[in-house]
Write an enzyme that holds these catalytic residues in place. Structure first.
Site, PDB file in Angstrom:
ATOM      1  N   HIS A   1       8.498  -0.573  12.347  1.00  0.00           N
ATOM      2  CA  HIS A   1       7.406  -1.262  11.680  1.00  0.00           C
ATOM      3  C   HIS A   1       7.797  -2.728  11.486  1.00  0.00           C
ATOM      4  CE1 HIS A   1       3.604  -1.288   9.719  1.00  0.00           C
ATOM      5  NE2 HIS A   1       4.049  -1.440   8.499  1.00  0.00           N
TER       6      HIS A   1
ATOM      7  N   HIS B   1      -3.654   7.259   7.114  1.00  0.00           N
ATOM      8  CA  HIS B   1      -3.444   5.801   7.136  1.00  0.00           C
ATOM      9  C   HIS B   1      -4.520   5.134   7.996  1.00  0.00           C
ATOM     10  CE1 HIS B   1      -1.250   1.909   7.407  1.00  0.00           C
ATOM     11  NE2 HIS B   1      -0.789   2.286   6.236  1.00  0.00           N
TER      12      HIS B   1
ATOM     13  N   ASP C   1       0.816  -1.219   0.000  1.00  0.00           N
ATOM     14  CA  ASP C   1       0.000   0.000   0.000  1.00  0.00           C
ATOM     15  C   ASP C   1       0.848   1.267   0.000  1.00  0.00           C
ATOM     16  OD1 ASP C   1       0.624  -0.988   2.646  1.00  0.00           O
ATOM     17  OD2 ASP C   1      -0.753   0.490   3.484  1.00  0.00           O
ATOM     18  N   HIS C   2       2.176   1.115   0.012  1.00  0.00           N
ATOM     19  CA  HIS C   2       3.053   2.290  -0.033  1.00  0.00           C
ATOM     20  C   HIS C   2       3.879   2.381  -1.315  1.00  0.00           C
ATOM     21  CE1 HIS C   2       2.397   3.666   4.186  1.00  0.00           C
ATOM     22  NE2 HIS C   2       1.870   2.451   4.226  1.00  0.00           N
TER      23      HIS C   2
END
Lengths: 303, 303
Positions: free
Chosen positions: A142, A270, A66-67
């Site tokens: 992350h 986000h 998604d990035h």
């Protein structure tokens, strides 16, 4: 001088409710930077009237789809539309392999220079520096190696007091020296003090992008005193255990980060697909930090 | 029994004017097949209310980005939303490497079975066969290995003439034999002829997908007598030289193919970004083949 950010996507991994995966355009003095490039970014750029060939630098935080999944499509479309100007890409090293494997199988040969700069998710570092701007990357916390980005405007010059300049008929050629604080003496020996003809230089502005990350890790020291902080707010705090498991932040935590680092404003994003209505996320953030706001796709935010 | 196709994207390589890259959903008797999966397909599925976990098979024509770049995002979102049912993927072999490299770097482990079937761009072949449906793949003529897909409905059964059945009080248990053409004799020895209680079986229907390709190559023999032909119409015929260079078809050529193979209807798509208004493409196709129509995103078309 423009310094503002356009939100193209603010959804977390599963895009829902017409929210798109992460991507934003930073306009710094008409130079365009793309930060993250989730699936559909090229369509979002078109929708909001951004010419992709004007983007000079792209920054990718990490390799969750998604990035970055919009990148191959965007780079290919730039090629098809005849881009010639070089493009700088800052991203985890593995992205290079991912891109070129796909270019190979689609028989794509870029006709512009794509200059790859690999980011370091181990320690902070300056990755771009011009007279006008410094970009720093720094480790986030992350599931996979991830970095944030901080954009610091260089020293700004004083602004002229136009009415006095015109009244005193100060020659145009000396204006830049006045802006830099140097006094001017005319041919008759008359002194014009820079301090009387200019307003003090405005404070330099800064923007930071922190997504995706657990809150309150070492990155906090790097984003101190930032003017506009974009920080992920994937969950409400009632989901803090889920946030910890998935290495995301809650709305309350992001607000606490903004407070602790002395940010002027917090821009949220986000959002988890579980929230159709985002008001509770905003209410929660504001309970801790009043200058919090929800990012909305298609809107520009001043730094 | 439903047999229809929903257009999710009908743009060529550079998506413009809110048109999306190639993707469509074929609903065959409530079984959903996805054909091509350009960037943004998962958002389009959501927009048009298609539950992606109901898709059982995905067919990818070739590895140009506008036909597959939405796949990693879609497969990942299926995973995040807890998909458990297996998924069959038919595509050029290299796609497997592209997918798994990206799964590796994003630390993605699929919790459902993704069963990869590689397509052969050298010769036609049946790739899926059930009692109800046969799917054939066949080589198209494009810059890189590309296949089309043809979906043929199996033999349909006769439909019952309900009023006669009810009037004669035919027992429910013998209805399926009547539909298969087998006469029924009751316990008193009375004969009921199937031909008098049923209407003849409707003709089996078929759908073919031809994108991207030059027109008039060997594939024409494979798509003979198809009911609905989706054929790319990237350019107007005035651009035929460009169509040849890029291995695409003009609107006129696609119409000639439809005419030559005896298709019932032609559905047009894969429009070049140079055409905002698509009417001239339609006019050109209709000049040769009157049952041509422009595909529109978000619309279902009966096979």
């Amino acid at each position: 001088m423009r310094f503002e950010v356009l939100i193209l996507g603010n959804s977390s991994a599963t895009p829902m409710y017409e929210r798109h995966p992460s991507s934003q355009v930073l306009n710094f003095n008409e130079q365009l930077f793309l930060i993250d490039c989730g699936e559909g970014t090229q369509m979002q750029l078109f929708r909001y009237g951004i010419k992709s060939n004007k983007i000079s630098h792209i920054f990718i935080s990490h390799l969750h789809g998604d990035h970055y999944l919009g990148l191959v499509g965007l780079l290919s479309s730039m090629n098809l539309s005849g881009r010639k100007n070089e493009l700088h890409l800052y991203a985890p090293l593995a992205l290079k392999e991912i891109l070129y494997m796909q270019f190979k199988h689609s028989d794509t040969v870029l006709r512009y220079d794509l200059i790859f700069h690999s980011t370091n998710a181990e320690e902070p570092g300056i990755i771009l520096q011009t007279k006008m701007l410094t970009v720093t990357t720094f480790p986030l916390k992350h599931r996979i190696p991830t970095t944030g980005f901080r954009f610091d405007e260089g020293k700004r010059s004083a602004s002229l007091i136009r009415e006095r300049i015109e009244k005193l008929k100060i020659p145009t050629v000396v204006l830049s020296q006045l802006k830099r604080g140097i006094d001017y003496t005319d041919t008759n020996g008359k002194l014009y003090k820079a301090s009387e003809l200019t307003l003090p230089a405005p404070r330099s502005r800064s923007y930071a992008y922190c997504s995706d990350t657990r809150a309150f890790e070492s990155y906090v020291s790097v984003i101190r005193d930032v003017d506009l902080l974009y920080h992920e707010t994937t969950f409400l705090h009632e989901m803090v255990e889920r946030a910890k498991e998935t290495f995301h932040s809650t709305s309350l935590e992001a607000a606490e980060v903004a407070l602790q680092v002395g940010a002027s404003k917090l821009l949220m994003g986000h959002y988890s697909a579980r929230y159709r209505d985002l008001t509770p996320l905003l209410t929660e953030a504001k309970s801790k930090f009043s200058d919090a706001q929800l990012s909305e796709e298609g809107k520009w935010y001043l730094v």
